[in-house]
Scaffold this motif. Structure first.
Motif, PDB file in Angstrom:
ATOM      1  N   SER A  31      26.909  31.292  43.485  1.00 46.87           N
ATOM      2  CA  SER A  31      28.244  31.805  43.146  1.00 46.87           C
ATOM      3  C   SER A  31      29.319  31.165  44.015  1.00 46.87           C
ATOM      4  N   ILE A  32      30.485  30.927  43.403  1.00 50.61           N
ATOM      5  CA  ILE A  32      31.625  30.398  44.163  1.00 50.61           C
ATOM      6  C   ILE A  32      31.992  31.386  45.279  1.00 50.61           C
ATOM      7  N   ASP A  53      31.859  47.925  39.708  1.00 47.32           N
ATOM      8  CA  ASP A  53      32.042  47.392  38.361  1.00 47.32           C
ATOM      9  C   ASP A  53      33.532  47.566  38.080  1.00 47.32           C
ATOM     10  N   VAL A  54      34.259  46.458  37.948  1.00 47.01           N
ATOM     11  CA  VAL A  54      35.723  46.553  37.842  1.00 47.01           C
ATOM     12  C   VAL A  54      36.198  47.195  36.536  1.00 47.01           C
ATOM     13  N   SER A  78      40.446  30.353  39.164  1.00 48.41           N
ATOM     14  CA  SER A  78      40.823  29.956  37.815  1.00 48.41           C
ATOM     15  C   SER A  78      40.127  28.651  37.446  1.00 48.41           C
ATOM     16  N   LYS A 120      42.299  32.786  31.585  1.00 50.09           N
ATOM     17  CA  LYS A 120      42.716  32.098  32.821  1.00 50.09           C
ATOM     18  C   LYS A 120      44.217  31.831  32.824  1.00 50.09           C
ATOM     19  N   ILE A 134      31.282  24.038  38.063  1.00 49.99           N
ATOM     20  CA  ILE A 134      30.134  24.162  38.974  1.00 49.99           C
ATOM     21  C   ILE A 134      29.060  24.956  38.228  1.00 49.99           C
ATOM     22  N   THR A 153      26.932  27.633  37.676  1.00 50.94           N
ATOM     23  CA  THR A 153      26.683  28.996  38.163  1.00 50.94           C
ATOM     24  C   THR A 153      26.216  29.840  36.976  1.00 50.94           C
ATOM     25  N   ALA A 186      27.823  32.336  35.546  1.00 51.55           N
ATOM     26  CA  ALA A 186      28.927  32.509  34.596  1.00 51.55           C
ATOM     27  C   ALA A 186      29.105  31.238  33.757  1.00 51.55           C
TER      28      ALA A 186
END
Ligand code: NAP
Length: 273
Positions: A18-19, A64-65, A144, A162, A191, A193, A195
């Motif tokens: 993950s980033i 969890d947002v 983003s 985004k 990258i 990942t 996602a």
């Protein structure tokens, strides 16, 4: 130790690819104290070793947002365990599969709503809900991608999200600037990942970017991590509302570089190798 004495929370670590993990590592290396969050119980177990490595202690919280009560609970946990915080990393995005391939015109309304809620509105909500525990010179960072500025195949719904996220950064920066709080985004190059795996033909996108960027490479989570650490630190105290590209320079290219063969004929064809 650029981040010595700084405390912050990092949302969006799924694993070591993950980033957000790259940013967390860079912050820790520079002396920051971090808390991290997980989406649900399934991920709690996965994140436990990462929390140990980052020396989070008990600062591993659910969030969890899409659940406002979990954001409030996060604020209470942070206040209890850390007091004030100096930075927030929002490295979260989600779009249903049907929003990441096929014809954009077919995007379902339900997918649009979910994607905007998780990937964009959550930044506003987190900034507002955690504001009471943020110090006066805090920094907020989100992630983003170039597909929010220009068309990128299959990025579809996430591109629209985004674009909204980047404007959210600017409006939040103006609003929270009066409290001394800075808000910035990194627009990272592609990258591999979890996602990213949801985007159709992502491996071609990766090759294309690596081949056509000025630095002739793709970026790593360590490179994004170091730039993220700078934006969270006092080194960037005069920077807010900025979309900072960490993409090996890909975004400056108007067209791929052209080579010429021995007969002076342009050779721009590229088969992805
Ligand atoms: P990642 O490792 O899969 O991270 C995405 C994170 O979002 C995961 O931790 C995921 O949690 C979390 N998330 C999704 N829904 C959530 C929810 N409802 N509540 C809380 N967390 C939720 O992928 P990543 O590539 O590092 O993505 C991080 C950010 O960078 C995203 O905003 C992405 O758009 C952006 N970005 C990525 C790239 C790229 O090429 N990878 C390039 C530019 C920008 P779970 O895994 O637990 O579901």
């Amino acid at each position: 130790m650029v981040m010595k004495g700084k405390k912050g929370v990092i949302l969006g670590i799924a694993n070591k690819k993950s980033i957000a993990y790259g940013i967390a590592k860079a912050c820790r290396e520079q002396g920051a104290e971090v808390a991290i969050t997980f989406l649900n119980e399934r991920f709690e177990k996965k994140l436990a070793p990462i929390a140990t490595e980052l020396e989070c202690g008990t600062r591993l919280y659910p969030c969890d947002v899409s659940k406002p009560e979990e954001i409030s609970a996060l604020r209470e946990s942070l206040a209890r365990d850390m007091g004030e915080i100096d930075f927030i990393v929002h490295s979260i995005a989600f779009a249903p599969k049907e929003g990441l391939s096929g014809r954009f015109v077919d995007t379902p309304k339900s997918a649009f709503g979910i994607s905007m809620e998780i990937s964009v509105y959550s930044l506003i909500e987190i900034a507002r809900e955690l504001r009471p525990i943020m110090s006066d010179s805090s920094s907020i960072l989100t992630l983003s991608y170039y597909g929010g500025v220009k068309y990128v195949p299959n990025y579809n719904l996430m591109g629209v999200a985004k674009a909204a996220l980047e404007m959210t950064v600017k409006y939040l920066a103006e609003d929270l600037g009066r409290d001394g709080i800075r808000v910035n985004a990194i627009s990272a190059g592609p990258i591999k990942t979890l996602a990213a795996a949801g985007i159709s033909d992502f491996s071609f996108l990766l090759k294309w970017n690596g081949h056509h960027s000025p630095l002739k490479s793709n970026v790593t989570i360590d490179q994004v991590g170091n730039s993220g650490m700078y934006l969270l630190s006092d080194l960037s105290s005069g920077v807010t509302g900025e979309i900072h590209y960490v993409d090996a320079g890909y975004n400056i290219m108007g067209m791929p570089a052209v080579n010429f063969d021995e007969n002076g004929k342009p050779t721009i064809a590229w088969n992805g190798e």
